[in-house]
Design a protein around this motif. Sequence first.
Motif, PDB file in Angstrom:
ATOM      1  N   GLN A  96      46.157  11.266 -41.183  1.00  0.00           N
ATOM      2  CA  GLN A  96      47.185  10.572 -41.973  1.00  0.00           C
ATOM      3  C   GLN A  96      48.563  10.745 -41.352  1.00  0.00           C
ATOM      4  O   GLN A  96      49.365   9.814 -41.299  1.00  0.00           O
ATOM      5  CB  GLN A  96      47.205  11.113 -43.407  1.00  0.00           C
ATOM      6  CG  GLN A  96      45.955  10.773 -44.208  1.00  0.00           C
ATOM      7  CD  GLN A  96      45.993  11.417 -45.589  1.00  0.00           C
ATOM      8  OE1 GLN A  96      46.779  11.019 -46.446  1.00  0.00           O
ATOM      9  NE2 GLN A  96      45.162  12.417 -45.804  1.00  0.00           N
TER      10      GLN A  96
ATOM     11  N   LYS B 284      49.338   8.517 -38.560  1.00  0.00           N
ATOM     12  CA  LYS B 284      49.647   7.155 -39.025  1.00  0.00           C
ATOM     13  C   LYS B 284      50.880   7.136 -39.916  1.00  0.00           C
ATOM     14  O   LYS B 284      51.216   6.084 -40.474  1.00  0.00           O
ATOM     15  CB  LYS B 284      48.448   6.594 -39.802  1.00  0.00           C
ATOM     16  CG  LYS B 284      47.195   6.397 -38.980  1.00  0.00           C
ATOM     17  CD  LYS B 284      46.093   5.855 -39.902  1.00  0.00           C
ATOM     18  CE  LYS B 284      44.775   5.700 -39.167  1.00  0.00           C
ATOM     19  NZ  LYS B 284      43.653   5.561 -40.116  1.00  0.00           N
TER      20      LYS B 284
ATOM     21  N   GLU C 277      51.225   8.348 -42.912  1.00  0.00           N
ATOM     22  CA  GLU C 277      50.757   7.855 -44.209  1.00  0.00           C
ATOM     23  C   GLU C 277      50.879   8.924 -45.297  1.00  0.00           C
ATOM     24  O   GLU C 277      50.738  10.123 -45.018  1.00  0.00           O
ATOM     25  CB  GLU C 277      49.272   7.449 -44.117  1.00  0.00           C
ATOM     26  CG  GLU C 277      49.047   6.101 -43.461  1.00  0.00           C
ATOM     27  CD  GLU C 277      47.568   5.757 -43.328  1.00  0.00           C
ATOM     28  OE1 GLU C 277      47.280   4.658 -42.840  1.00  0.00           O
ATOM     29  OE2 GLU C 277      46.699   6.588 -43.695  1.00  0.00           O
TER      30      GLU C 277
END
Lengths: 247, 114
Positions: free
Chosen positions: A232, A235, A237
């Motif tokens: 994550q 990315k 995120e």
Amino acid sequence: MKRFRAELHLHTVHSACAEVEMIPPLIVQRAMDDGINLIAVTDHNATANIAAVQKAALGYDLTVLPGMEVQTREDVHCLCLFDTLEQAAAWQAVVDAHLPNLVNRPDFFGEQYVVDETGDFIRSETRLLAISTNISLDDACRQVTELGGLFIPAHVNRTTNGLLPILGFVPQGIPIAALEISLHITPDQALSQFPQIAGYPLIQNGDVHMLDSMLGANEFFLEDVSIAEIRQALKQENGRSHKILLT
Amino acid sequence: MNLQQIIDALNLTILTEKKDFSLIEPASGYTSDLLSCVMAGAAKQGIWVTLQSHGNIVAVAALLDLCAIIITEDAKPDAATISKANEEGIIMLATSEKSFSVCGQLWSLGLRGG
């Protein structure tokens, strides 16, 4: 979120090319001294010293992820990072089945030592490890990802064993989690020399073969350390994040 | 010298779709397994000799408008790579011979570097 400084490409004495100082207690000590609290052990086609480094790190604020630097059929080096030793062992079994059966020549390549958590000698691996497996990069990427791991082509800009010189550009349609750039280049320089890497998360490591090359150039903000959290963060995120610290 | 004559002389296996190879005249030859070097060094309409069988070879050959790829040492491109080559109209040939030997034979047939 907790802040982590990470070195995700580190060799132990299991890699013939690593210095003899790359033993568990010294690796842990140097990481602590340098403010690094996350490392991955990534020997060439091998995983036998990971548990020893994990044991050496017990009691310290240091997480040691199991990993490997696999050499694919195309001669490309790729980092494979896992949550557990079991996943690493499953991947090691695949690698072993695809590694040519050649004997190491320590006088030429160096010794491949398996050691305990104090750095004491357990055995010397006789099979030559740092050579191409007969696994294609695409297959390796898919299999490592299916096992729950992260697949990150290593030092992609480097002429020797780097993805971009060997394969020209990043293969499409496979789950590449990030690309590692070598310590000799900045992310901006890498993007300008290799525009084909735009859009991929970049990480930077010291490709540590001696204690002095530990960089800790990756800054992560994670809830805790896991492959899912790092995925994550790469990315950017869900509040997780990653950036390369300029060292 | 046309591509069919080369296929016959070197006893090459044809991996991609058959076509009239006698109409294709390779202009030159090139060999390297580093795709970055191929992209910089191979001449248009040339034959490229390599033991690299990764899918990226198709894109490189298409980018450079190469005449054909000869994949040596029994390296096997996967089905997706062969299918991509057919889509792109790239001819892929294979042999168990080593690149050195293939280049030597191509040279004997009169092919030269581009």
